[in-house]
Design a protein around this motif. Structure first.
Motif, PDB file in Angstrom:
ATOM      1  N   ASP A 289      38.667  29.241  52.379  1.00 52.44           N
ATOM      2  CA  ASP A 289      37.753  30.236  51.799  1.00 52.44           C
ATOM      3  C   ASP A 289      38.319  31.632  52.015  1.00 52.44           C
ATOM      4  O   ASP A 289      38.529  32.065  53.154  1.00 52.44           O
ATOM      5  CB  ASP A 289      36.375  30.126  52.449  1.00 52.44           C
ATOM      6  CG  ASP A 289      35.711  28.781  52.187  1.00 52.44           C
ATOM      7  OD1 ASP A 289      35.942  28.229  51.096  1.00 52.44           O
ATOM      8  OD2 ASP A 289      34.991  28.289  53.069  1.00 52.44           O
ATOM      9  N   VAL A 290      38.551  32.327  50.913  1.00 54.27           N
ATOM     10  CA  VAL A 290      39.118  33.668  50.966  1.00 54.27           C
ATOM     11  C   VAL A 290      37.983  34.684  51.033  1.00 54.27           C
ATOM     12  O   VAL A 290      37.089  34.698  50.182  1.00 54.27           O
ATOM     13  CB  VAL A 290      40.011  33.933  49.743  1.00 54.27           C
ATOM     14  CG1 VAL A 290      40.556  35.361  49.774  1.00 54.27           C
ATOM     15  CG2 VAL A 290      41.150  32.917  49.687  1.00 54.27           C
ATOM     16  N   GLN A 291      38.019  35.535  52.028  1.00 56.72           N
ATOM     17  CA  GLN A 291      36.986  36.562  52.185  1.00 56.72           C
ATOM     18  C   GLN A 291      37.333  37.825  51.413  1.00 56.72           C
ATOM     19  O   GLN A 291      36.480  38.447  50.779  1.00 56.72           O
ATOM     20  CB  GLN A 291      36.800  36.896  53.665  1.00 56.72           C
ATOM     21  CG  GLN A 291      35.638  37.849  53.935  1.00 56.72           C
ATOM     22  CD  GLN A 291      35.391  38.006  55.420  1.00 56.72           C
ATOM     23  OE1 GLN A 291      36.314  38.172  56.202  1.00 56.72           O
ATOM     24  NE2 GLN A 291      34.131  37.912  55.817  1.00 56.72           N
TER      25      GLN A 291
ATOM     26  N   SER B 230      43.955  43.639  51.653  1.00 60.01           N
ATOM     27  CA  SER B 230      44.523  42.705  52.624  1.00 60.01           C
ATOM     28  C   SER B 230      43.994  41.320  52.284  1.00 60.01           C
ATOM     29  O   SER B 230      43.020  41.172  51.554  1.00 60.01           O
ATOM     30  CB  SER B 230      44.136  43.097  54.056  1.00 60.01           C
ATOM     31  OG  SER B 230      42.720  43.002  54.222  1.00 60.01           O
ATOM     32  N   LEU B 231      44.662  40.296  52.795  1.00 59.98           N
ATOM     33  CA  LEU B 231      44.255  38.916  52.553  1.00 59.98           C
ATOM     34  C   LEU B 231      43.592  38.370  53.812  1.00 59.98           C
ATOM     35  O   LEU B 231      44.266  38.093  54.812  1.00 59.98           O
ATOM     36  CB  LEU B 231      45.457  38.066  52.150  1.00 59.98           C
ATOM     37  CG  LEU B 231      45.186  36.591  51.848  1.00 59.98           C
ATOM     38  CD1 LEU B 231      44.130  36.438  50.756  1.00 59.98           C
ATOM     39  CD2 LEU B 231      46.472  35.876  51.438  1.00 59.98           C
ATOM     40  N   GLY B 232      42.274  38.249  53.764  1.00 59.53           N
ATOM     41  CA  GLY B 232      41.524  37.741  54.899  1.00 59.53           C
ATOM     42  C   GLY B 232      40.761  36.489  54.541  1.00 59.53           C
ATOM     43  O   GLY B 232      40.319  36.316  53.397  1.00 59.53           O
ATOM     44  N   LEU B 233      40.597  35.604  55.490  1.00 60.18           N
ATOM     45  CA  LEU B 233      39.936  34.325  55.259  1.00 60.18           C
ATOM     46  C   LEU B 233      38.569  34.282  55.928  1.00 60.18           C
ATOM     47  O   LEU B 233      38.391  34.786  57.041  1.00 60.18           O
ATOM     48  CB  LEU B 233      40.795  33.179  55.786  1.00 60.18           C
ATOM     49  CG  LEU B 233      42.224  33.067  55.229  1.00 60.18           C
ATOM     50  CD1 LEU B 233      42.904  31.836  55.800  1.00 60.18           C
ATOM     51  CD2 LEU B 233      42.231  33.052  53.709  1.00 60.18           C
ATOM     52  N   ALA B 234      37.615  33.660  55.216  1.00 58.02           N
ATOM     53  CA  ALA B 234      36.299  33.421  55.799  1.00 58.02           C
ATOM     54  C   ALA B 234      36.311  32.144  56.625  1.00 58.02           C
ATOM     55  O   ALA B 234      35.439  31.939  57.476  1.00 58.02           O
ATOM     56  CB  ALA B 234      35.243  33.335  54.704  1.00 58.02           C
ATOM     57  N   GLY B 235      37.280  31.274  56.377  1.00 58.92           N
ATOM     58  CA  GLY B 235      37.370  30.047  57.147  1.00 58.92           C
ATOM     59  C   GLY B 235      38.321  29.051  56.517  1.00 58.92           C
ATOM     60  O   GLY B 235      38.638  29.118  55.324  1.00 58.92           O
TER      61      GLY B 235
END
Length: 429
Positions: free
Chosen positions: A101-103, A108-113
């Motif tokens: 899951d991409v937040q 920037s490239l951050g993930l939700a999980g």
């Protein structure tokens, strides 16, 4: 992977590189893709160390807008399919299936999980999502299909109805080009197009017979846009009609790649529903004038839908209602081609040119003057095997037909395939 725009190499150097790779060079003005996209194309990837990457590409120019590198996924990726702009499915070398899951993928490239949603059994070497509910995977030459029912699937409750479409899918690369449409390249350099109709039922066309052996990754956001990685460079292509099973209208842009180098990801996957194919509205033909293949097929389907009765003496109007044609096999083809009169199987060759059966495209004809019959070619079912679809005005007992046969063997509409020649109307566009 570079984080800034690459400095373009000279056109001459790129052209030489493209030719050495067997790519076709098309010259002219600035390339413009005819695809309807919701925005920039989204391409996810994984680096060799397991980190996720995100790249934006401007669809009309092929220019890369940005590339972002995110965190390590925590496992060794094996196959990847992008479900939507912020959800990616990735398998591990251990056979587990994860939902990433991409937040954010803005600055920037951050993930939700990263969630494991399936424990074991996912051994596909390639995996793609068609943007319309179907997830495909290949393993040991088999093509598997799943139905994905949620944007954020949580396991078997949301990824189910598993079937094996067929065997024989030994492919080097795989990409989803639209609703149940797949493109793939092979080790011997061919570019193939598939339309999946169901279990054991699929259509295959050879878009290119060679030139794609150096492509080691293939992605598509739909809309006839294809992205192929070659020797670390990312090249883009546009198929003017991705539904016709014909590769002669694919434009190559070797002088203007997305990037000439720097694409080092182990896996790449485009958001398959990013772009859509919008059929152009070609100019309408006049009787005896130039006609586009799409109009030929529209005219043919009109008689088929009306089930115009067969007769060698009766006449029926065309879709415009202002011209009439004899309602036998050659009258039907004359109508589809929008000729000035109803020709016969003996005189139809005068309006066209004989071509190889392997080069048949929708709107061409298969004519047997010796048998006194002609059919309209509607598309390939399996071009490698020679099977195809056709329309015909058959006989008093069958009237209009839509069926399939083999161009090389057996019979076509009850007449020997060997008696037919492939015919292309001289004024078809």
């Amino acid at each position: 992977m570079k984080l800034s725009h690459v400095v373009r190499r000279t056109s001459a150097a790129l052209a030489v590189g493209a030719m050495s790779l067997g790519l076709v060079t098309i010259t002219g003005g600035a390339a413009q893709a005819v695809a309807s996209c919701t925005g920039d194309v989204s391409v996810y990837g994984t680096l060799s160390d397991g980190r996720l990457t995100y790249t934006q590409i401007e669809p009309n120019t092929g220019d890369r807008v940005k590339t972002l590198i995110g965190p390590n996924l925590g496992f060794t990726p094996k196959a990847m399919a992008t479900l939507n702009f912020n959800t990616v499915l990735v398998t591990s070398t251990a056979g587990d299936l994860y939902r990433v899951d991409v937040q954010t993928n803005n600055t920037s490239l951050g993930l939700a999980g990263v969630v494991k949603i399936w424990d074991g059994g996912w051994t596909f070497d390639k995996m793609v999502y068609d943007g319309a509910g179907h997830l495909y995977g290949t393993v040991d030459g088999q093509l598997h299909q799943y139905l994905v029912s949620q944007d954020k699937p949580a396991g078997s409750a949301h990824i189910g109805q598993h079937v094996v479409i067929d065997t024989g899918f030994v492919l080097k690369t795989l990409a989803a080009a639209g609703d149940d449409r797949i493109i793939a390249s092979t080790s011997d350099g061919r570019l193939l197009s598939y339309k999946i109709n169901g279990v054991g039922d699929w259509d295959r066309a050879v878009l290119k017979t060679s030139g794609w052996s150096a492509v080691d990754s293939l992605s598509s956001p739909g809309g006839g846009l294809y992205y192929g990685r070659t020797n670390g460079g990312m090249y883009w292509y546009h198929d003017a009609d991705p539904t016709d099973g014909d590769g002669s209208d694919i434009a190559y842009h070797p002088n203007d790649p997305v990037d000439a180098s720097g694409w080092t990801q182990s896996l790449l996957s485009a958001y398959a529903n990013n772009c859509a194919y919008v059929p152009p509205a070609p100019p309408k033909s006049v009787q005896g004038g130039t006609i586009y293949r799409s109009e030929v097929m529209t005219r043919a389907r009109d008689w088929y839908n009306r089930n115009v009765q067969y007769s060698q003496s009766a006449y029926a109007s065309d879709i415009d209602g202002d011209h009439s044609y004899r309602t036998d096999c050659s009258g039907f083809v004359s109508m589809a081609w929008h000729l000035t009169s109803s020709l016969t199987t003996a005189t139809l060759p005068g309006a066209g040119t004989q071509i190889s059966k392997a080069d048949l495209r929708p709107g061409d004809a298969l004519n047997s003057s010796g048998e006194g019959h002609v059919v309209l070619f509607a598309g390939w079912k399996d071009q490698d095997a020679g099977t195809f679809y056709y329309y015909s005005e058959g006989s008093p007992s069958t009237d209009m037909n839509y069926s399939s046969a083999n161009v090389y063997s057996g019979t076509i509409d009850s007449h020997p395939a060997s008696s037919y020649i492939a015919l292309r109307y001289d004024k078809i566009a």
